[in-house]
Write a protein that holds these residues in place. Structure first.
Motif, mmCIF file in Angstrom:
data_model
loop_
_atom_site.group_PDB
_atom_site.id
_atom_site.type_symbol
_atom_site.label_atom_id
_atom_site.label_comp_id
_atom_site.label_asym_id
_atom_site.label_seq_id
_atom_site.Cartn_x
_atom_site.Cartn_y
_atom_site.Cartn_z
ATOM 1 N N SER B 51 0.816 -1.219 0.000
ATOM 2 C CA SER B 51 0.000 0.000 0.000
ATOM 3 C C SER B 51 0.847 1.266 0.000
ATOM 4 O O SER B 51 0.380 2.323 -0.420
ATOM 5 N N ASN B 52 2.100 1.173 0.450
ATOM 6 C CA ASN B 52 2.954 2.371 0.469
ATOM 7 C C ASN B 52 3.827 2.487 -0.784
ATOM 8 O O ASN B 52 4.686 3.359 -0.874
ATOM 9 N N GLU B 53 3.585 1.593 -1.732
ATOM 10 C CA GLU B 53 4.310 1.660 -2.996
ATOM 11 C C GLU B 53 3.394 2.220 -4.069
ATOM 12 O O GLU B 53 2.180 2.011 -4.041
ATOM 13 N N ARG B 54 3.979 2.878 -5.043
ATOM 14 C CA ARG B 54 3.170 3.445 -6.125
ATOM 15 C C ARG B 54 3.398 2.705 -7.432
ATOM 16 O O ARG B 54 2.550 2.693 -8.306
ATOM 17 N N GLU B 55 4.550 2.091 -7.545
ATOM 18 C CA GLU B 55 4.874 1.393 -8.781
ATOM 19 C C GLU B 55 5.840 0.270 -8.469
ATOM 20 O O GLU B 55 6.700 0.399 -7.579
ATOM 21 N N LYS B 56 5.698 -0.809 -9.239
ATOM 22 C CA LYS B 56 6.607 -1.932 -9.039
ATOM 23 C C LYS B 56 6.803 -2.637 -10.373
ATOM 24 O O LYS B 56 5.873 -2.732 -11.179
ATOM 25 N N HIS B 57 8.010 -3.121 -10.583
ATOM 26 C CA HIS B 57 8.332 -3.792 -11.841
ATOM 27 C C HIS B 57 8.789 -5.217 -11.548
ATOM 28 O O HIS B 57 9.434 -5.486 -10.537
ATOM 29 N N SER B 58 8.465 -6.104 -12.489
ATOM 30 C CA SER B 58 9.003 -7.455 -12.441
ATOM 31 C C SER B 58 9.059 -7.962 -13.865
ATOM 32 O O SER B 58 8.035 -8.298 -14.458
ATOM 33 N N GLY B 59 10.263 -7.984 -14.411
ATOM 34 C CA GLY B 59 10.406 -8.402 -15.801
ATOM 35 C C GLY B 59 9.604 -7.505 -16.728
ATOM 36 O O GLY B 59 9.764 -6.285 -16.736
ATOM 37 N N ARG B 60 8.692 -8.101 -17.482
ATOM 38 C CA ARG B 60 7.864 -7.315 -18.416
ATOM 39 C C ARG B 60 6.593 -6.767 -17.763
ATOM 40 O O ARG B 60 5.761 -6.168 -18.440
ATOM 41 N N LEU B 61 6.476 -6.975 -16.466
ATOM 42 C CA LEU B 61 5.287 -6.508 -15.751
ATOM 43 C C LEU B 61 5.573 -5.203 -15.024
ATOM 44 O O LEU B 61 6.631 -5.034 -14.430
ATOM 45 N N ARG B 62 4.601 -4.325 -15.098
ATOM 46 C CA ARG B 62 4.671 -3.080 -14.323
ATOM 47 C C ARG B 62 3.313 -2.875 -13.672
ATOM 48 O O ARG B 62 2.292 -2.869 -14.342
#
Lengths: 114, 109
Positions: B51-62
């Motif tokens: 909940s305190n994150e605004r964006e996250k990436h994992s490989g080809r996923l955002r």
């Protein structure tokens, strides 16, 4: 990579019979779940299990259903007297650290009640 | 009760294009998770955003999260035919609830 396994992959049973669906969760996981998915419908929560007891259950999980962890590895779902409407895919899942957190799902058991 | 509501319900794109799907949820969150389901198979956990994150990436996923709007989006970049599946969001706080209808993504080769 560790995975959740389920047996059998397909179970056919007659209405009124008892069935036991088996799951082997990931070995160091603490929380275990059963879900079902009737063909073409949503994945529905049935029950969660922690520390050898049910922690939460849905309205679907009535007296006809029970769960058990008979040993250190298996997690079973029993349906006492199956009905036609119990026909569905049943998915087992497990979680390591926190409840409902990064659930690992098994491949499912397709239950067909005739 | 039901988990998040995803939109669109169906999305069809060509291989190599990006796919964006959205999720709206009703209750507060600690974490929001995205799962994928290939037809008739179990769900696969893709990514979790706190909940305190605004964006996250994992490989080809955002994944993005807007807690003020109670919404999240999942972007798959450079899509492949193997990405064809249904995608669901899941609010950990909502606990014992049914997954939503999901977004059915079809990636054409």
């Amino acid at each position: 990579e560790p995975e959740v396994t389920q047996t059998p992959s397909h179970q056919v049973t007659q209405m009124g019979q008892e069935v036991i669906l088996r799951c082997v969760p990931i070995s160091n996981h603490l929380y275990f779940y059963w879900y079902r998915q009737i063909l073409g419908q949503k994945v529905e929560f049935l029950v969660s299990f922690y520390n050898n007891e049910i922690s939460e259950k849905s309205e679907i999980f009535d007296d006809q259903f029970s769960v058990e962890r008979p040993d250190g590895s298996n997690f079973t779902l029993k349906i006492r007297s199956t009905k036609l409407e119990d026909s569905a895919m049943y998915f087992c899942a497990s979680t390591g650290g926190q409840v409902f957190y990064e659930q690992y799902f098994g491949p499912g058991t397709r239950l067909t009640v005739t | 009760s039901q988990q998040g509501e995803e939109d669109p319900q169906a999305l069809s794109i060509q291989e190599g294009e990006n796919a964006t799907m959205n999720c709206s949820y009703k209750t507060s969150i600690n974490n929001l998770q995205w799962y994928r389901q290939n037809s008739g198979r179990g769900l696969v956990h893709l990514i979790l955003i706190r909940s305190n994150e605004r964006e996250k990436h994992s490989g080809r996923l955002r994944v993005t999260l807007d807690t003020s709007k109670k919404s999240s989006s999942l972007l798959i970049t450079a899509s492949r035919a193997a990405d064809t599946a249904s995608y669901f969001c899941y609010n950990t706080n909502a606990g014992k609830s049914t997954f939503g209808d999901g977004t059915t993504l079809t990636v054409k080769p």
